[in-house]
Design a protein around this motif. Structure first.
Motif, PDB file in Angstrom:
ATOM      1  N   TYR A 140       1.085  -1.230  -0.137  1.00  0.00           N
ATOM      2  CA  TYR A 140       0.149   0.045   0.029  1.00  0.00           C
ATOM      3  C   TYR A 140       0.296   0.903  -0.121  1.00  0.00           C
ATOM      4  CZ  TYR A 140      -3.136   3.625   2.406  1.00  0.00           C
ATOM      5  OH  TYR A 140      -3.430   5.239   2.708  1.00  0.00           O
ATOM      6  N   TRP A 195      -5.103   7.054  -8.743  1.00  0.00           N
ATOM      7  CA  TRP A 195      -5.146   6.470  -7.471  1.00  0.00           C
ATOM      8  C   TRP A 195      -7.198   5.661  -7.672  1.00  0.00           C
ATOM      9  CZ3 TRP A 195      -4.974   8.505  -2.790  1.00  0.00           C
ATOM     10  CH2 TRP A 195      -6.228   8.962  -1.554  1.00  0.00           C
ATOM     11  N   TYR A 228      -7.369   2.222  -8.066  1.00  0.00           N
ATOM     12  CA  TYR A 228      -6.730   1.916  -6.557  1.00  0.00           C
ATOM     13  C   TYR A 228      -7.832   1.477  -5.980  1.00  0.00           C
ATOM     14  CZ  TYR A 228      -3.910   0.158  -2.474  1.00  0.00           C
ATOM     15  OH  TYR A 228      -3.573  -0.175  -1.675  1.00  0.00           O
ATOM     16  N   TYR A 229      -8.774   3.050  -5.615  1.00  0.00           N
ATOM     17  CA  TYR A 229      -9.198   2.589  -4.269  1.00  0.00           C
ATOM     18  C   TYR A 229     -10.549   2.454  -4.671  1.00  0.00           C
ATOM     19  CZ  TYR A 229      -6.431   5.237  -0.724  1.00  0.00           C
ATOM     20  OH  TYR A 229      -6.325   5.389   0.704  1.00  0.00           O
ATOM     21  N   GLN A 281     -11.983  14.054  -0.530  1.00  0.00           N
ATOM     22  CA  GLN A 281     -10.767  13.000  -0.937  1.00  0.00           C
ATOM     23  C   GLN A 281      -9.920  14.335  -1.178  1.00  0.00           C
ATOM     24  OE1 GLN A 281     -10.930   9.852  -3.529  1.00  0.00           O
ATOM     25  NE2 GLN A 281     -11.355   8.349  -1.625  1.00  0.00           N
TER      26      GLN A 281
END
Lengths: 305, 306
Positions: A9, A211, A214-215, A222
């Motif tokens: 991570y 990003w 990935y999330y 955010q």
């Protein structure tokens, strides 16, 4: 195993922020453009790829390309009003642009194309992860890290090539306030500034795209302006005008940022307070580096003639 | 809402913005950098007033005055610790540093009082209702304080030795110093005046709405916009910019752009269109862009570009 997951991570975060940091370094470190709105490109990249892949169901690679193109165009456009002006104007206009991007995705949730895009304050979930079905849940982060790493290396190589070329020399002369020197060489200073914002914006969009996938979930919360200054801390600490420094800065700040999370297991302090203290430290760090170590950890290589 | 009500609301907003924009612009004028910690210091002032008002039970007027003095002195302290060491640095370096200072300030307040909104201990305001508009006594005070501060600043700048020295330092620091003006002393006064005004603005905004650690950051764009619109570095420009921005923000939400688009009913389509309130902060930004494109030196501009 949990620890290995945490390391992966961290590595992914370093990669994504490394790209953001390289992009800001091109704008600030090499060209002297005070981009206070880096998070705007990041946000734009994340939302565009989400709309492309989730709403329209198109493949990841298209999401990546289109989010880079849109973020790049955005960088070009927001630079137009300030292209001839001093850094103070750049700072406030870019800061405001990033806020407008966030405000847009906070307020708008209309129906687009084939699917229903539900954005707004609650965010968007279920963003597809590329080639997810080929991997187990355990091994996927490793694969995703490889994608991020490839993007980081590509960004590094392109920006490095750019800054070492004659193009980069023009950028540095603009940074040093020697617009006339650049003009004497027959260079249109304004166009160089616009192009730099576009190229930097493209990579900012790339980071946002990585990003989002990935999330798998993004929301306007955010992309607060604070993110921009975390990236600034990376460039300043690592060493402005040096691409290796930009990546080193990202690594250091990410380690600092995430390692302090575990402090609450040892000292009795609430999560919210800890988050604030972390940002106090980042603010003070920026001030200290600016006061005592202006060049950052890795100094810019000055050419010897 | 009546037209007069919109104008009254604009003037209230302009009074708050002017207190902040004025300080930003005079610091820029003397020190040649855009202070991104400016509105954060206004927030610090609002919280210092909160300590004296809610914590110690003093009336808000007393608390506001104490806060203005304390925040002014605090800014001198920051200048000594940080900015004084950077007098020779370029604008961009000092600007980024001020952003670092701002982040540290905002999050220190957030760590102490938490992120949530809080209120001063002031009695609920009963509005004065007239045929055309309504206004609370507090809002009357905001306008009065705003106007008084502007007048005081005008008198200071033109009828005192300090004001003369400030103008001289702004024109040419080296020449001012050669004529026996202690520029460092002038800088100290400028910080105190600028940040006391900002603190007062912070308290007034806090009284009208609430105080919160992000309140400083939330007004950074309108305050910069007002200062730039009037020509950054020009104090009267900042006042004018604040007024223009106050009017623009309030009229922006009041005007039916559907009617504007069909030229007040001349064209054969009619659809109401108002700017959604969620975009209210965007209005100042759009005005900023237009100003930068049309008149980058602002409405009044500045005598010369150094």
């Amino acid at each position: 195993m949990a620890f290995v997951n945490f390391l992966v991570y961290l590595a992914i975060m370093m990669g994504i922020y490394g790209i953001l940091s390289l992009s800001l370094n091109l704008q600030y470190g090499f060209t002297g453009l005070a981009n206070f709105g880096q998070v705007g490109f990041f946000c734009l990249g994340a939302y565009i790829t989400t709309i492309i892949t989730l709403t329209f169901g198109l493949p990841f690679i298209l999401g990546l390309i289109i989010s880079m193109v849109v973020a790049g165009l955005f960088g070009y456009v927001i630079a137009i009003p300030t292209a001839d002006l001093k850094e103070d104007y750049w700072a406030i206009v870019t800061l405001a642009s990033a806020e407008i991007v966030r405000m847009f995705f906070l307020n708008e949730d209309w129906v687009v194309g084939g699917g229903v895009y539900r954005g707004g304050a609650f965010g968007v979930g279920g963003i597809p992860q590329p080639l997810k079905s080929y991997f187990s849940a355990q091994s996927y982060p490793f694969f995703y890290f490889m994608i991020v790493l490839i993007c980081l290396i590509a960004t590094y190589l392109i920006i490095n090539k750019l800054t070492r070329s004659p193009y980069g020399i023009v950028l540095k002369s603009i940074r040093e306030g020697e617009d006339r020197l650049a003009q004497a060489m027959g260079k249109d200073v304004k166009r160089f500034r616009l192009k730099t914002m576009a190229v930097g914006g493209m990579f900012g969009g790339l980071a946002g795209c990585l990003w989002a996938h990935y999330y798998g979930f993004i929301s306007p919360r955010q992309f607060l302006p604070l993110e921009t200054f975390i990236v600034w801390a990376m460039v300043i600490v690592g060493g402005k005008g040096n691409n290796k420094g930009a990546i080193l800065g990202a690594v250091i700040i990410i380690i600092f940022y995430h390692s302090t999370r575990y402090l609450k297991d040892y000292i009795p302090v609430e999560e919210v307070t800890l988050a604030s203290l972390r940002m106090v430290a980042i603010g003070i760090l920026i001030v200290l580096v600016m006061l005592f170590m202006k060049e950052g950890i890795i100094k810019e290589k000055k050419p010897v003639y | 809402m009546t037209l007069i009500q919109v104008i009254v609301n604009s003037i209230i907003r302009a009074s708050e913005l002017a207190l902040l924009a004025l300080g930003l612009t005079i610091v820029y004028d003397i020190l040649k950098f855009a202070n991104f910690a400016h509105t954060e210091l206004a927030m610090v002032g609002a919280y210092i007033a909160f300590i004296f008002n809610v914590g110690l039970g003093l009336p808000i007027a007393v608390a506001a005055i104490i806060a203005a003095i304390a925040t002014g002195l605090f800014s001198i302290l920051i200048d000594r610790a940080v900015f004084k060491k950077m007098r020779e640095s370029t604008g961009i370096i000092v600007m980024v540093t001020s952003m670092g200072v701002g982040i540290a300030l905002r999050n220190t307040v957030r760590a102490i009082w938490g992120p949530d909104a809080q209120n001063y201990a002031v009695p609920l305001q009963k509005p004065i209702v007239t045929a055309w508009f309504r206004i609370t006594p507090l809002q009357v005070w905001i306008i009065v304080i705003g106007v008084l501060a502007m007048v005081a600043f005008y008198l200071l700048l033109h009828y005192t030795t300090l004001g003369k020295a400030m103008r001289a330092t702004s024109d040419d620091p080296a020449l001012a110093q050669a004529s026996g003006i202690a520029t460092e002393k002038i800088i100290t006064y400028v910080w105190f005046i600028a940040i006391s005004f900002a603190s007062l603005g912070g308290v007034l905004i806090g009284m009208e709405t609430y105080i919160q650690p992000v309140m400083g950051f939330a007004i950074i764009i309108p305050v910069f916009c007002a200062a730039i619109m009037g020509g950054i570095g020009n104090p009267y420009g900042a006042m004018l910019g604040a007024l223009a921005l106050g009017l623009a923000e309030n009229f922006g939400l009041y005007i039916n752009f559907g009617k504007v688009l069909n030229l007040g009913g001349l064209l054969p389509f009619s659809k109401d269109f108002y700017i959604p309130t969620g975009y209210k902060p965007a209005i100042s930004f759009i005005i900023l862009i237009v100003v930068l494109l049309v008149r980058p030196r602002g409405i009044l501009g500045k005598k010369k570009e150094g």
